[in-house]
Structure formats: structure tokens, C-alpha cells
Design a protein around this motif. Structure first.
Motif, PDB file in Angstrom:
ATOM      1  N   GLY A 192      50.766 -14.663  42.564  1.00 65.05           N
ATOM      2  CA  GLY A 192      49.811 -14.328  43.610  1.00 65.05           C
ATOM      3  C   GLY A 192      49.060 -15.516  44.165  1.00 65.05           C
ATOM      4  O   GLY A 192      48.635 -15.502  45.324  1.00 65.05           O
ATOM      5  N   SER A 193      48.868 -16.553  43.361  1.00 67.14           N
ATOM      6  CA  SER A 193      48.108 -17.727  43.814  1.00 67.14           C
ATOM      7  C   SER A 193      48.988 -18.809  44.434  1.00 67.14           C
ATOM      8  O   SER A 193      48.473 -19.841  44.870  1.00 67.14           O
ATOM      9  N   THR A 194      50.302 -18.581  44.491  1.00 65.44           N
ATOM     10  CA  THR A 194      51.191 -19.564  45.101  1.00 65.44           C
ATOM     11  C   THR A 194      50.938 -19.624  46.605  1.00 65.44           C
ATOM     12  O   THR A 194      50.978 -18.596  47.279  1.00 65.44           O
ATOM     13  N   PRO A 195      50.660 -20.807  47.161  1.00 68.09           N
ATOM     14  CA  PRO A 195      50.408 -20.898  48.606  1.00 68.09           C
ATOM     15  C   PRO A 195      51.644 -20.516  49.412  1.00 68.09           C
ATOM     16  O   PRO A 195      52.781 -20.669  48.950  1.00 68.09           O
ATOM     17  N   TYR A 196      51.439 -19.994  50.626  1.00 66.17           N
ATOM     18  CA  TYR A 196      52.550 -19.666  51.508  1.00 66.17           C
ATOM     19  C   TYR A 196      53.448 -20.893  51.702  1.00 66.17           C
ATOM     20  O   TYR A 196      52.965 -22.007  51.923  1.00 66.17           O
ATOM     21  N   GLY A 197      54.745 -20.663  51.615  1.00 72.33           N
ATOM     22  CA  GLY A 197      55.700 -21.731  51.839  1.00 72.33           C
ATOM     23  C   GLY A 197      55.969 -22.595  50.622  1.00 72.33           C
ATOM     24  O   GLY A 197      56.782 -23.519  50.692  1.00 72.33           O
ATOM     25  N   SER A 198      55.319 -22.288  49.499  1.00 66.17           N
ATOM     26  CA  SER A 198      55.516 -23.074  48.274  1.00 66.17           C
ATOM     27  C   SER A 198      56.424 -22.322  47.308  1.00 66.17           C
ATOM     28  O   SER A 198      56.556 -21.096  47.370  1.00 66.17           O
TER      29      SER A 198
END
Length: 220
Positions: A192-198
Motif C-alpha cells: 500500500g505504501s509503494t509509490p505509483y510507478g515503483s
């Protein structure tokens, strides 16, 4: 210009991804209500659902975490054994195929894989209009796809891993919608805490420690 070795490697990934998707679409399909054409007798409903199940196949550590949840909720010893096998075979280290997080969660473009499967006459994708005005992605398959997978497993026994992993992922998914499965994914803070595009990070160390703790309780 791409070297011949680089082209071969890229091609290998393409066919691997297409085969993994085929296992999901065929093993997760249901009989169609009415035949569109004679060769298409089964359907897998939902792109989001396909991606959610694909995530668990590609990230064995997240799948093991869900299996441990099942063990804790229901005392399912088969789920505990399956999670143990995932780590005994070092699958989180050697089998992971990374995905990025996008607005709807773990994402990969399925079009290349679908093109390969469509060209081989194994899958047909279509969109169905719903009463709410939205489009529902559906993936038709039939006897040709089932026969192809049977032949693949007979000729290449090592590929039974995909069969096993797909069955486990489908057992965790049950009949839940793609949106519901994405909600399950988001319960993991790392996801859930993974940034968009990562790239979504692994959770192997945490799940391995959880497995060890549950095994100790079970033995005690």
C-alpha cells in the motif's frame, strides 16, 4: 540494434508471461452461459481480477502470507504446508517477477501476452457492456487451450510449478471480485505504501519469520 542474445531473452520473457497468463485464464475460468462459438466454452471474467491473481503467482511471498492467514483463521494445515513449501523451495527468491504499483494496484500490460495467446488460437478477449454503462473485460478459452496446457505439462514437467502456483492463488482468491482482491493486497503496508510507478517490494523476510513463529506454536 538489439543483439541476438538480447532478442532471445526478451522473447523468452514474452512467452513466459503469456504462459503464466494462460494458466490463470484457463484454470480460473467458468463455463459460458451460452456458446459464442463452438471452440469457446469457458470464460474468465475481469482484467482486474486477472492482474490480482497474477500478482500472487509472481510474488510467492505475498501468496504465502495469505496462506498463513487462512491457516490462522481456519486451522487449514494444507495452507500451512503450502506456505512452508514456498519457502523450502526458495520461491520468493528465485520465482519473483516484479510488478509496479499503479492507481488500481499491481499492474502489468496484458496486451503482449494476450496477442501471443490470440495468435495461437488459445484465448479470445472481448468486452461486455454492463447495465451501468461500464465495460467488463472477458477472456474466452476452450478445449484447444486446455489441451495445450496438458501437453506443456507432459513435455516440460518443470512447468508444473505454474500449475501449482496458479491453483494456490485461485484458492486464495475464491469467487471474490478483482476489486475485493486488490483490497486484500492493500492490507500489506509494503504494498500500500509503494509509490505509483515503483516496483512493489518483496516481504519475504517478514513472512518467513511469521511462518517460523507459527510452526513453533504448532510444534509446541
Amino acid at each position: 540494434m538489439v543483439s541476438s542474445s538480447g532478442s532471445s531473452k526478451a522473447s523468452g520473457y514474452t512467452y513466459r508471461d503469456a504462459l503464466r497468463l494462460l494458466f490463470i485464464l484457463v484454470r480460473g475460468s467458468q463455463p459460458v452461459d451460452s456458446l459464442v462459438e463452438r471452440e469457446w466454452d469457458s470464460v474468465f471474467v475481469g482484467e482486474k481480477r486477472a492482474l490480482a491473481i497474477d500478482f500472487w503467482v509472481r510474488y510467492p511471498d505475498y501468496l504465502a502470507d495469505e496462506l498463513l492467514d487462512r491457516f490462522e483463521r481456519h486451522g487449514d494445515l494444507d495452507a500451512l504446508d503450502a506456505a512452508r513449501t514456498i519457502f523450502e523451495n526458495e520461491e520468493p527468491d528465485v520465482r519473483q517477477v516484479q510488478m509496479i504499483r499503479w492507481r488500481r494496484g499491481a499492474y502489468d500490460d496484458l496486451q503482449t501476452s494476450l496477442s501471443v495467446l490470440t495468435y495461437r488460437g488459445l484465448v479470445r478477449s472481448m468486452d461486455r457492456g454492463l447495465q451501468n454503462g461500464m465495460l467488463q473485460h472477458e477472456y474466452l478459452s476452450g478445449a484447444a487451450a486446455r489441451t495445450f496446457l496438458d501437453e506443456v505439462l507432459r513435455d516440460h514437467p518443470a512447468l508444473h510449478w505454474y500449475e501449482k502456483q496458479t491453483r494456490l492463488a485461485l484458492s486464495v482468491a475464491g469467487t471474490q471480485s478483482g476489486s475485493a482482491l486488490k483490497d486484500i493486497h492493500y492490507r500489506d503496508p509494503e504494498y500500500g505504501s509503494t509509490p505509483y510507478g515503483s516496483i512493489i517490494p518483496p516481504i519475504r523476510d517478514r513472512v518467513r519469520a511469521r511462518l517460523r513463529e507459527l510452526e513453533e506454536k504448532q510444534d509446541g
